[in-house]
Write a protein that holds these residues in place. Structure first.
Motif, PDB file in Angstrom:
ATOM      1  N   THR A  86       0.940  -1.168  -0.030  1.00  0.00           N
ATOM      2  CA  THR A  86       0.091  -0.072  -0.073  1.00  0.00           C
ATOM      3  C   THR A  86       0.760   1.137  -0.130  1.00  0.00           C
ATOM      4  O   THR A  86       0.645   2.357  -0.863  1.00  0.00           O
ATOM      5  CB  THR A  86      -0.881  -0.002   1.143  1.00  0.00           C
ATOM      6  OG1 THR A  86      -1.756  -1.050   1.119  1.00  0.00           O
ATOM      7  CG2 THR A  86      -1.684   1.251   1.279  1.00  0.00           C
ATOM      8  N   LEU A  87       1.884   1.286   0.834  1.00  0.00           N
ATOM      9  CA  LEU A  87       3.011   2.525   0.918  1.00  0.00           C
ATOM     10  C   LEU A  87       3.390   2.804  -0.642  1.00  0.00           C
ATOM     11  O   LEU A  87       3.524   3.940  -1.070  1.00  0.00           O
ATOM     12  CB  LEU A  87       4.075   2.049   1.692  1.00  0.00           C
ATOM     13  CG  LEU A  87       3.516   2.103   3.511  1.00  0.00           C
ATOM     14  CD1 LEU A  87       4.740   1.687   4.113  1.00  0.00           C
ATOM     15  CD2 LEU A  87       2.959   2.992   3.958  1.00  0.00           C
ATOM     16  N   VAL A  88       3.978   1.511  -1.195  1.00  0.00           N
ATOM     17  CA  VAL A  88       4.517   1.802  -2.474  1.00  0.00           C
ATOM     18  C   VAL A  88       3.274   2.130  -3.601  1.00  0.00           C
ATOM     19  O   VAL A  88       3.651   3.349  -4.399  1.00  0.00           O
ATOM     20  CB  VAL A  88       5.170   0.573  -2.953  1.00  0.00           C
ATOM     21  CG1 VAL A  88       5.302   0.446  -4.382  1.00  0.00           C
ATOM     22  CG2 VAL A  88       6.136   0.065  -2.234  1.00  0.00           C
ATOM     23  N   ALA A  89       2.324   1.624  -3.570  1.00  0.00           N
ATOM     24  CA  ALA A  89       1.183   2.150  -4.286  1.00  0.00           C
ATOM     25  C   ALA A  89       0.881   3.421  -4.283  1.00  0.00           C
ATOM     26  O   ALA A  89       0.149   4.027  -5.215  1.00  0.00           O
ATOM     27  CB  ALA A  89      -0.076   1.155  -4.448  1.00  0.00           C
ATOM     28  N   ALA A  90       0.822   3.939  -3.003  1.00  0.00           N
ATOM     29  CA  ALA A  90       0.294   5.542  -2.840  1.00  0.00           C
ATOM     30  C   ALA A  90       1.361   6.459  -3.337  1.00  0.00           C
ATOM     31  O   ALA A  90       0.873   7.540  -3.414  1.00  0.00           O
ATOM     32  CB  ALA A  90       0.212   5.632  -1.103  1.00  0.00           C
TER      33      ALA A  90
ATOM     34  N   ARG B 216       1.842  -1.238 -14.660  1.00  0.00           N
ATOM     35  CA  ARG B 216       0.759  -1.774 -14.081  1.00  0.00           C
ATOM     36  C   ARG B 216       1.375  -2.295 -12.851  1.00  0.00           C
ATOM     37  O   ARG B 216       2.455  -2.874 -12.320  1.00  0.00           O
ATOM     38  CB  ARG B 216       0.264  -3.219 -14.822  1.00  0.00           C
ATOM     39  CG  ARG B 216      -0.395  -2.816 -16.270  1.00  0.00           C
ATOM     40  CD  ARG B 216      -0.977  -3.991 -16.874  1.00  0.00           C
ATOM     41  NE  ARG B 216      -1.909  -4.916 -16.019  1.00  0.00           N
ATOM     42  CZ  ARG B 216      -2.428  -5.867 -16.471  1.00  0.00           C
ATOM     43  NH1 ARG B 216      -2.086  -6.360 -17.577  1.00  0.00           N
ATOM     44  NH2 ARG B 216      -3.410  -6.605 -15.878  1.00  0.00           N
ATOM     45  N   ASP B 217       0.578  -2.222 -11.712  1.00  0.00           N
ATOM     46  CA  ASP B 217       1.061  -2.638 -10.309  1.00  0.00           C
ATOM     47  C   ASP B 217       0.885  -3.991 -10.084  1.00  0.00           C
ATOM     48  O   ASP B 217      -0.219  -4.631  -9.500  1.00  0.00           O
ATOM     49  CB  ASP B 217       0.212  -1.907  -9.181  1.00  0.00           C
ATOM     50  CG  ASP B 217       0.869  -0.657  -8.948  1.00  0.00           C
ATOM     51  OD1 ASP B 217       2.101  -0.317  -9.167  1.00  0.00           O
ATOM     52  OD2 ASP B 217      -0.060   0.454  -8.654  1.00  0.00           O
ATOM     53  N   GLU B 218       1.868  -4.738 -10.556  1.00  0.00           N
ATOM     54  CA  GLU B 218       1.945  -6.308 -10.321  1.00  0.00           C
ATOM     55  C   GLU B 218       3.378  -6.995 -10.194  1.00  0.00           C
ATOM     56  O   GLU B 218       4.154  -6.019 -10.651  1.00  0.00           O
ATOM     57  CB  GLU B 218       1.011  -7.106 -11.768  1.00  0.00           C
ATOM     58  CG  GLU B 218       1.469  -6.596 -12.893  1.00  0.00           C
ATOM     59  CD  GLU B 218       0.714  -7.148 -14.033  1.00  0.00           C
ATOM     60  OE1 GLU B 218       1.309  -7.274 -15.148  1.00  0.00           O
ATOM     61  OE2 GLU B 218      -0.504  -7.416 -13.858  1.00  0.00           O
TER      62      GLU B 218
ATOM     63  N   LEU C 125       8.133  -0.665  -7.104  1.00  0.00           N
ATOM     64  CA  LEU C 125       8.800   0.496  -6.745  1.00  0.00           C
ATOM     65  C   LEU C 125       9.428   1.225  -7.659  1.00  0.00           C
ATOM     66  O   LEU C 125       9.727   2.395  -7.760  1.00  0.00           O
ATOM     67  CB  LEU C 125       9.336  -0.029  -5.409  1.00  0.00           C
ATOM     68  CG  LEU C 125      10.343   1.121  -4.819  1.00  0.00           C
ATOM     69  CD1 LEU C 125       9.455   2.308  -4.412  1.00  0.00           C
ATOM     70  CD2 LEU C 125      11.168   0.586  -3.596  1.00  0.00           C
ATOM     71  N   TRP C 126      10.109   0.526  -8.567  1.00  0.00           N
ATOM     72  CA  TRP C 126      10.895   1.026  -9.825  1.00  0.00           C
ATOM     73  C   TRP C 126       9.941   2.166 -10.414  1.00  0.00           C
ATOM     74  O   TRP C 126      10.449   3.066 -10.768  1.00  0.00           O
ATOM     75  CB  TRP C 126      11.399   0.069 -10.475  1.00  0.00           C
ATOM     76  CG  TRP C 126      12.337   0.704 -11.713  1.00  0.00           C
ATOM     77  CD1 TRP C 126      11.936   1.246 -12.751  1.00  0.00           C
ATOM     78  CD2 TRP C 126      13.677   0.540 -11.686  1.00  0.00           C
ATOM     79  NE1 TRP C 126      13.130   1.680 -13.583  1.00  0.00           N
ATOM     80  CE2 TRP C 126      14.122   1.449 -12.898  1.00  0.00           C
ATOM     81  CE3 TRP C 126      14.833   0.122 -11.070  1.00  0.00           C
ATOM     82  CZ2 TRP C 126      15.535   1.575 -13.293  1.00  0.00           C
ATOM     83  CZ3 TRP C 126      15.918   0.240 -11.168  1.00  0.00           C
ATOM     84  CH2 TRP C 126      16.473   0.963 -12.477  1.00  0.00           C
ATOM     85  N   ALA C 127       8.757   1.673 -10.847  1.00  0.00           N
ATOM     86  CA  ALA C 127       7.831   2.717 -11.478  1.00  0.00           C
ATOM     87  C   ALA C 127       7.552   3.929 -10.758  1.00  0.00           C
ATOM     88  O   ALA C 127       7.029   5.015 -11.383  1.00  0.00           O
ATOM     89  CB  ALA C 127       6.689   1.951 -12.000  1.00  0.00           C
ATOM     90  N   ARG C 128       7.660   3.862  -9.410  1.00  0.00           N
ATOM     91  CA  ARG C 128       7.501   5.182  -8.593  1.00  0.00           C
ATOM     92  C   ARG C 128       8.856   6.200  -8.587  1.00  0.00           C
ATOM     93  O   ARG C 128       8.856   7.173  -8.153  1.00  0.00           O
ATOM     94  CB  ARG C 128       7.184   4.965  -6.984  1.00  0.00           C
ATOM     95  CG  ARG C 128       5.686   4.954  -7.241  1.00  0.00           C
ATOM     96  CD  ARG C 128       4.978   3.811  -7.684  1.00  0.00           C
ATOM     97  NE  ARG C 128       3.664   3.567  -7.621  1.00  0.00           N
ATOM     98  CZ  ARG C 128       2.815   2.854  -8.107  1.00  0.00           C
ATOM     99  NH1 ARG C 128       3.272   2.125  -8.747  1.00  0.00           N
ATOM    100  NH2 ARG C 128       1.460   3.105  -8.164  1.00  0.00           N
TER     101      ARG C 128
END
Length: 417
Positions: free
Chosen positions: A186-190, A199-201, A208-211
């Motif tokens: 959840t922390l990463v997705a936020a 895509r978050d999978e 995390l890389w995509a963030r």
């Protein structure tokens, strides 16, 4: 026939679970937690469903708990906390007795986190977050100003996730582990994405890389990030971890305990130290030589970030492992050379070795990540360790993390101001 105590010559006195819990000042489920950790022995009641406990063993454990709750060690020195999680020895460290660098280079971050929490490896483990929790955390984070730092974003996300969880006050081991497995993703997705269309999978490192970077990663880059997360998962009683244990000692729920740890990361001497090393590395790359950059840092009275560690007289084993993996990535070569130049230039006067902050700086600077990326990696990784320490603390006597203050103010009574 009942067991006999040969030294006393009469029937052995054993305690029921309820009696042991009362003597220890804990809940009955905590008594079984002591048993599972090997701190207390038990014996099944013949023909019954309960367990019994040796009186002397329970009394000895109660005495140890009282000593720790007094805020000092038996020798009168600094507070010492018993832990089964991490051991740091000369230029090596271990998770539950296993070499941490070997574990991190062979297993994913999620698998290492599970080992830290349960002592079990779960191959292929991937953490996922409930959509409702992610949606609420994202809405909360999106209200923050654009210049907000990553630690503040993560702290707000943790608070939002807590509000979405009506079971957050359940401190049983299963409940806290359930919280951990959903809170971290959840922390990463936020966090706001650095590139769209992702895509978050998959493993947490991929998400995390995509963030952190708009650069498309290859497998070698993702492996370095995943290994960095696993290496940073815990490091014994660092400042943030101690804050987490204090919160857990007061029986704060897991989200609140994690929030306490995130608060400590704001300091430049802990989780944010990699950002300073990142900027130093960029300056060396721009200059083409570490010597003038190091000279300017020292002239300004600043210590050189990314060098030395009070727990490792030699090279930080986390840095050594990451540098080895970064050597396999061609685009990291200039940053690696700059890092080695920093170490060599500084070593002319002070024999300091690279620490994990400098290794993180090489990763972030060579991957198109901002200077705050290392802080984000550190915070996400360490959340798993904080949960492990909170779990340990929930099994200890409450409010034991209470040192006594040494008053040095004006001698009372003083007149009213």
């Amino acid at each position: 026939m009942r067991d006999q105590d040969p030294s006393a010559g009469h029937a052995e006195r054993r305690l029921t679970t309820k009696e042991a819990a009362e003597l220890l000042g804990v809940k009955p489920e905590t008594v079984y937690a002591y048993v599972s950790r090997g701190q207390l022995g038990s014996r099944r009641v013949p023909g019954g469903r309960g367990s019994t406990f040796d009186v002397k063993e329970v009394e000895a454990l109660a005495r140890r708990n009282r000593r720790e709750s007094s805020g000092s060690s038996p020798s009168g020195g600094d507070l010492s906390v018993r832990t089964r999680i991490t051991l740091i020895e000369t230029d090596r460290y271990f998770f539950r007795g296993v070499d941490a660098t070997e574990l991190a280079t062979r297993h994913s971050y999620e698998e290492v986190a599970e080992w830290l929490w349960t002592g079990l490896l779960r191959p292929g483990m991937v953490f996922t977050a409930p959509e409702a929790s992610v949606a609420l955390a994202r809405r909360a984070v999106d209200t923050l100003p654009e210049h907000t730092g990553p630690t503040d974003r993560l702290r707000v996300a943790a608070i939002a996730a807590a509000v979405a969880d009506p079971l957050r006050f359940d401190l049983s081991e299963d409940a806290v582990l359930g919280t951990a497995r959903t809170l971290i993703p959840t922390l990463v997705a936020a966090l706001p994405p650095a590139r769209r269309g992702h895509r978050d999978e998959g493993p947490l490192a991929h998400r995390l890389w995509a963030r952190l970077s708009g650069v498309d990663p290859d497998e070698a880059s993702l492996r370095v990030l995943d290994t960095a997360l696993a290496l940073l998962v815990d490091h014994d009683l660092a400042a943030s971890t101690l804050a987490v244990r204090v919160a857990a000692s007061a029986r704060a729920h897991a989200y609140a305990a994690v929030s306490a740890g995130l608060g400590v990361l704001e300091g430049p001497l802990h989780g944010a130290a990699s950002g300073l090393a990142h900027r130093l590395l960029l300056d060396v790359l721009d200059e083409g030589n570490a010597a003038p950059v190091i000279a300017e840092e020292l002239r300004a009275g600043r210590r050189i970030p990314g060098l030395g560690h009070r727990l490792y007289p030699g090279e930080d084993p986390r840095a050594r492992a990451l540098f080895g993996l970064l050597e396999e990535i061609p685009r990291a070569a200039p940053a690696l050379a700059a890092a080695r130049d920093i170490v060599a230039t500084t070593a002319r006067h002070t024999p300091l070795h690279a620490n994990v902050d400098l290794a993180l700086a090489v990763l972030t600077a060579s991957s198109g990540m901002p200077s705050t990326a290392g802080e984000t990696i550190f915070a996400v990784a360490r959340t798993a360790g904080w949960i492990a320490h909170a779990l340990e603390e929930y099994g200890e006597h409450p409010l034991r993390m209470r040192p006594s203050g040494h008053y040095v103010g004006p001698k009372p009574p003083q007149p009213l101001p």
